[in-house]
Enzyme design. Sequence first.
Site, mmCIF file in Angstrom:
data_model
loop_
_atom_site.group_PDB
_atom_site.id
_atom_site.type_symbol
_atom_site.label_atom_id
_atom_site.label_comp_id
_atom_site.label_asym_id
_atom_site.label_seq_id
_atom_site.Cartn_x
_atom_site.Cartn_y
_atom_site.Cartn_z
ATOM 1 N N SER A 41 26.522 5.192 -19.695
ATOM 2 C CA SER A 41 26.432 4.661 -20.928
ATOM 3 C C SER A 41 25.449 4.259 -22.151
ATOM 4 C CB SER A 41 27.021 2.623 -20.153
ATOM 5 O OG SER A 41 26.142 2.109 -19.937
ATOM 6 N N SER A 72 22.744 4.724 -15.891
ATOM 7 C CA SER A 72 23.252 4.499 -17.711
ATOM 8 C C SER A 72 22.009 5.188 -18.299
ATOM 9 C CB SER A 72 24.418 3.413 -17.996
ATOM 10 O OG SER A 72 24.940 3.512 -16.836
ATOM 11 N N LYS A 95 20.813 -1.579 -27.709
ATOM 12 C CA LYS A 95 22.147 -1.420 -26.855
ATOM 13 C C LYS A 95 23.131 -2.634 -27.138
ATOM 14 C CE LYS A 95 24.525 0.300 -22.765
ATOM 15 N NZ LYS A 95 23.906 0.544 -21.526
#
Length: 496
Positions: free
Chosen positions: A154, A178, A79
């Site tokens: 997210s 998330s 990420k």
Amino acid sequence: MSLTRKTAAELGALIASGEVSAVEVTQAHLDRVAEVDPRVNAFLHVAAESALEQARSVDARRAAGEELGPLAGVPIAHKDVFTTKDMPTTAGSKILEGYRPPYDATVTARLREAGLVILGKTNLDEFAMGSSTENSAYGPTRNPWDLDRIPGGSSGGSSAAVASYQAPLSTGTDTGGSIRQPAAVTGIVGMKPTYGGSSRYGLIAFASSLDTPGPFARNVLDAALLHEAFSGHDVMDSTSIHEEVPPVVEAARRGDVAGLRVGVVKEFGGEGYQPGVINRFREAVDLLESLGAKVVEVSCPSFTYALPAYYLIAPSEASSNLARFDGMRYGLRVGDDGTRSAEEVMALTRAAGFGPEVKRRIMLGTYALSSGYYDAYYGSAQKVRTLIARDFEAAFHQVDVLVSPTTPTTAFPIGERADDPMAMYLADLCTIPANLAGNAAISVPCGLAEEDGLPVGLQIMAPVLGDDRCYRVGAAVEKAFEDRWGGPLLKEAPSL
């Protein structure tokens, strides 16, 4: 079966045995990225040469007789909110476009130490603020099950990369859901460890008392192996727990629920929940009972206030954390032509660099912390947080784990909630309480909703440092469902 369809554990074993090289495995996944990511947009940066160099290093170390871990040579998507000194780190924001940090996050460093091959950095909602990955400054990521739908957020780039077989593993962060929410809507496994169980050092902060790094995988064992690889105490993180990492891999291999007490959270269900989600959840609960678990209903009344409390606490922390992005030290700088003051440059930089959702949360948090409102808003939200932690504590005196749907609906169409922040925030209704209390929680697939044929997730919540319970129950559910389905839920990304 192609290399991209194998589990991380299988790939690690193949590489260790010499049947395939880490370079071959890495190249297969890079080819898959080139094939499908133009349609999915899971990656913001693909580090092909670096990945192959990492893979060659693993092969050389193995050839030299060095004993490596179970995931050495296995590709992973990372990420883009973890700092990486050899790749850009943008947090999905224009304000950090092209930024190359001078250091690695602890999670990044531990991935490298474990021999994992970082393929690149994945897309996300800007500064991890969102539930759909539509808030990225670099375009939305698309759900591999239906390219017109969101992959969650997210960490939507990370979930989509795994669900589309571009990587067997990925990292995410979970501030209000998330990791678990994207895992649920893309049909994979996502785990939020106990807060402090995985290091935040080098993680670009959103809300420091909530942010928690965790793993994505296509099965429970792979998630546990990754969890173990990057977790543990870190002297660089003042909130890091000194305890040993719970025995998550052992629990994932065990995978039974006989004699366990499972609590169904009374407050999660009813109006606003998609019928197909509730149906799959009830089937999962019945399945747990058939496997020997004792199922009871548990009331956690303060959970109904978790959403408003979260949307005061998290923005308040964000308004403080994001003050460092001022156009003075790193990243974007706008209007610095020698005629403007520092204050004017800061204002212009932030206006151009931050997206609408980030600005919304900064303003909300600044207001909640302002003189005359601090006690009424932020202070009250922290009291609710205490009540939620007490509800968890009381519940875990009665049961070993709690279960609920991971998210009230399946993946919604891109753009459907873009102009309705409240509708977007409701995607995290079931996941937020575990963040506020710091508990461990996992999402595992539990079938497809009949209305749209899209994945549904089962959330399993455990006490602080009870991460192994999540994996134990998750593995039992996974095996039982796979026996019923004749294999994994995610056999192929349907729209690719």
